[in-house]
Design a protein around this motif. Structure first.
Motif, PDB file in Angstrom:
ATOM      1  N   PRO A  46       0.538  -1.156  -0.032  1.00  0.00           N
ATOM      2  CA  PRO A  46      -0.019   0.137  -0.162  1.00  0.00           C
ATOM      3  C   PRO A  46       0.879   1.436  -0.072  1.00  0.00           C
ATOM      4  N   VAL A  47       2.101   1.459   0.780  1.00  0.00           N
ATOM      5  CA  VAL A  47       2.859   2.574   0.591  1.00  0.00           C
ATOM      6  C   VAL A  47       3.343   2.569  -0.901  1.00  0.00           C
ATOM      7  N   GLY A  48       3.703   1.633  -1.357  1.00  0.00           N
ATOM      8  CA  GLY A  48       4.095   1.592  -2.865  1.00  0.00           C
ATOM      9  C   GLY A  48       3.116   2.350  -3.749  1.00  0.00           C
ATOM     10  N   ILE A  49       1.602   1.872  -3.476  1.00  0.00           N
ATOM     11  CA  ILE A  49       0.757   2.335  -4.335  1.00  0.00           C
ATOM     12  C   ILE A  49       0.588   3.844  -4.323  1.00  0.00           C
ATOM     13  N   ALA A  50       0.562   4.335  -3.112  1.00  0.00           N
ATOM     14  CA  ALA A  50       0.520   5.816  -2.696  1.00  0.00           C
ATOM     15  C   ALA A  50       1.766   6.691  -3.450  1.00  0.00           C
ATOM     16  N   GLY A  51       2.808   5.914  -3.423  1.00  0.00           N
ATOM     17  CA  GLY A  51       3.804   6.545  -4.360  1.00  0.00           C
ATOM     18  C   GLY A  51       3.479   6.637  -5.750  1.00  0.00           C
ATOM     19  N   ASN A  52       3.126   5.537  -6.336  1.00  0.00           N
ATOM     20  CA  ASN A  52       2.769   5.317  -7.813  1.00  0.00           C
ATOM     21  C   ASN A  52       1.707   6.351  -8.131  1.00  0.00           C
ATOM     22  N   ALA A  53       0.751   6.430  -7.286  1.00  0.00           N
ATOM     23  CA  ALA A  53      -0.250   7.516  -7.737  1.00  0.00           C
ATOM     24  C   ALA A  53       0.213   8.928  -7.861  1.00  0.00           C
ATOM     25  N   LEU A  54       1.130   9.161  -7.026  1.00  0.00           N
ATOM     26  CA  LEU A  54       1.796  10.654  -6.935  1.00  0.00           C
ATOM     27  C   LEU A  54       2.857  10.667  -8.207  1.00  0.00           C
ATOM     28  N   LEU A  55       3.551   9.665  -8.625  1.00  0.00           N
ATOM     29  CA  LEU A  55       4.464   9.547  -9.577  1.00  0.00           C
ATOM     30  C   LEU A  55       3.804   9.644 -10.989  1.00  0.00           C
ATOM     31  N   PHE A  56       2.686   8.984 -11.142  1.00  0.00           N
ATOM     32  CA  PHE A  56       1.956   9.074 -12.395  1.00  0.00           C
ATOM     33  C   PHE A  56       1.664  10.565 -12.756  1.00  0.00           C
ATOM     34  N   THR A  57       1.409  11.409 -11.881  1.00  0.00           N
ATOM     35  CA  THR A  57       0.921  12.778 -12.172  1.00  0.00           C
ATOM     36  C   THR A  57       2.256  13.294 -12.546  1.00  0.00           C
ATOM     37  N   VAL A  58       3.489  12.900 -12.263  1.00  0.00           N
ATOM     38  CA  VAL A  58       4.546  13.534 -12.622  1.00  0.00           C
ATOM     39  C   VAL A  58       5.227  13.177 -13.942  1.00  0.00           C
TER      40      VAL A  58
END
Length: 231
Positions: A46-58
C-alpha cells in the motif's frame, strides 16, 4: 485553498531548477516500499501504491503541468502497472502472512526461479521491450526504447517480487542501468537520484533474500530485528 492543488503545484527551487514536491514525496514512498519489500512486509504494497499515484501525475507532464512539460508514457504507464500488480501482491502477501506464526509474519518465502521461469523472464524482457518501444514511439513518448526496457523490466520485477522470486532484484538492476541516464537527460533529477540509490539498495536486498533462503524453514525469526536503523 484546495490541498490537492497545493500538492500538485508545490515546487522546490534548487540551483535555478524547479523540482516538484510530489516527485520527491512519491519517490520517498517508493523507497519506503522497497525497504518493506526487502524485509518482506505486507505494508510495502500500500505504501508503494501511494507513491505510484503521485509519480503518475509527475510523468504525464503535459497534463499535470510539470516543469519538464514532457509526457513519458513508459514511466507513467509503469505507475499504473505498479498499482495493478501491487493489488495482487498485497493480497498474496497478506494471505501468506496470515498463515504465519506469531514470530514470523513475512509476506512471502523467497526462492530461486526455475530454469523454465528464467527462460520465460528473459524472453518476456526482450519481446516486451520490442513491442512497447513501438507503442511508446507511436504515442510520442520521450526515449521510447529506454522507456520500453524500463516498463517491461518493472512489470517482470514487480511480478517476481509478488511471487517471491529472488531474481526480481537483478531485474531491477537492469532497469536502473537504463533509467538513470534517461531520467537525467529528461530533467527528472529526484527520480534519477532515487534510481541511483536503488542500484545499490537492490544489491543489498538481493543479499538479504539470499541469506533468508539459506536458512531452514521457520528459522528466519532473527531477520525480524533487521531494519535500516541497524546500520
Amino acid at each position: 485553498m484546495n490541498p490537492i492543488l497545493t500538492l500538485l503545484d508545490a515546487k522546490l527551487h534548487i540551483a535555478g531548477s524547479e523540482i516538484l514536491w510530489r516527485e520527491v514525496v512519491g519517490n520517498g514512498f517508493g523507497l519506503a516500499s522497497a525497504i518493506g519489500g526487502m524485509r518482506r512486509r505486507v505494508w510495502a504494497w500500500p505504501v508503494g501504491i501511494a507513491g505510484n499515484a503521485l509519480l503518475f501525475t509527475v510523468f504525464v507532464g503535459g497534463v499535470f503541468h510539470t516543469p519538464q512539460q514532457l509526457n513519458m508514457a513508459g514511466q507513467a504507464g509503469r505507475q499504473l502497472m505498479f498499482i495493478a500488480v501491487s493489488v495482487y501482491g498485497w493480497w498474496s502477501w497478506y494471505r501468506h502472512a496470515a498463515r504465519g506464526t506469531a514470530l514470523e509474519h513475512r509476506g512471502v518465502d523467497p526462492r530461486w526461479a526455475s530454469t523454465r521461469e528464467r527462460v520465460v523472464l528473459v524472453v518476456a524482457m526482450l519481446a516486451g521491450t520490442a513491442v512497447f518501444a513501438q507503442l511508446f514511439e507511436w504515442l510520442g513518448s520521450y526515449g521510447p526504447w529506454a522507456e520500453a526496457w524500463i516498463f517491461t523490466g518493472s512489470v517482470l520485477a514487480t511480478y517476481g517480487m509478488a511471487r517471491g522470486l529472488a531474481e526480481f532484484w537483478l531485474i531491477w538492476i537492469a532497469v536502473d542501468l537504463v533509467g538513470i541516464p534517461l531520467l537525467v537527460r529528461a530533467g527528472y533529477y529526484p527520480s534519477a537520484t532515487l534510481y541511483l540509490v536503488y542500484a545499490g539498495f537492490v544489491a543489498w536486498g538481493f543479499l538479504v533474500w539470499a541469506r533468508a533462503m539459506r536458512r531452514p524453514t521457520g528459522a528466519d525469526a532473527p531477520l525480524n530485528r533487521f531494519s535500516t536503523a541497524d546500520r
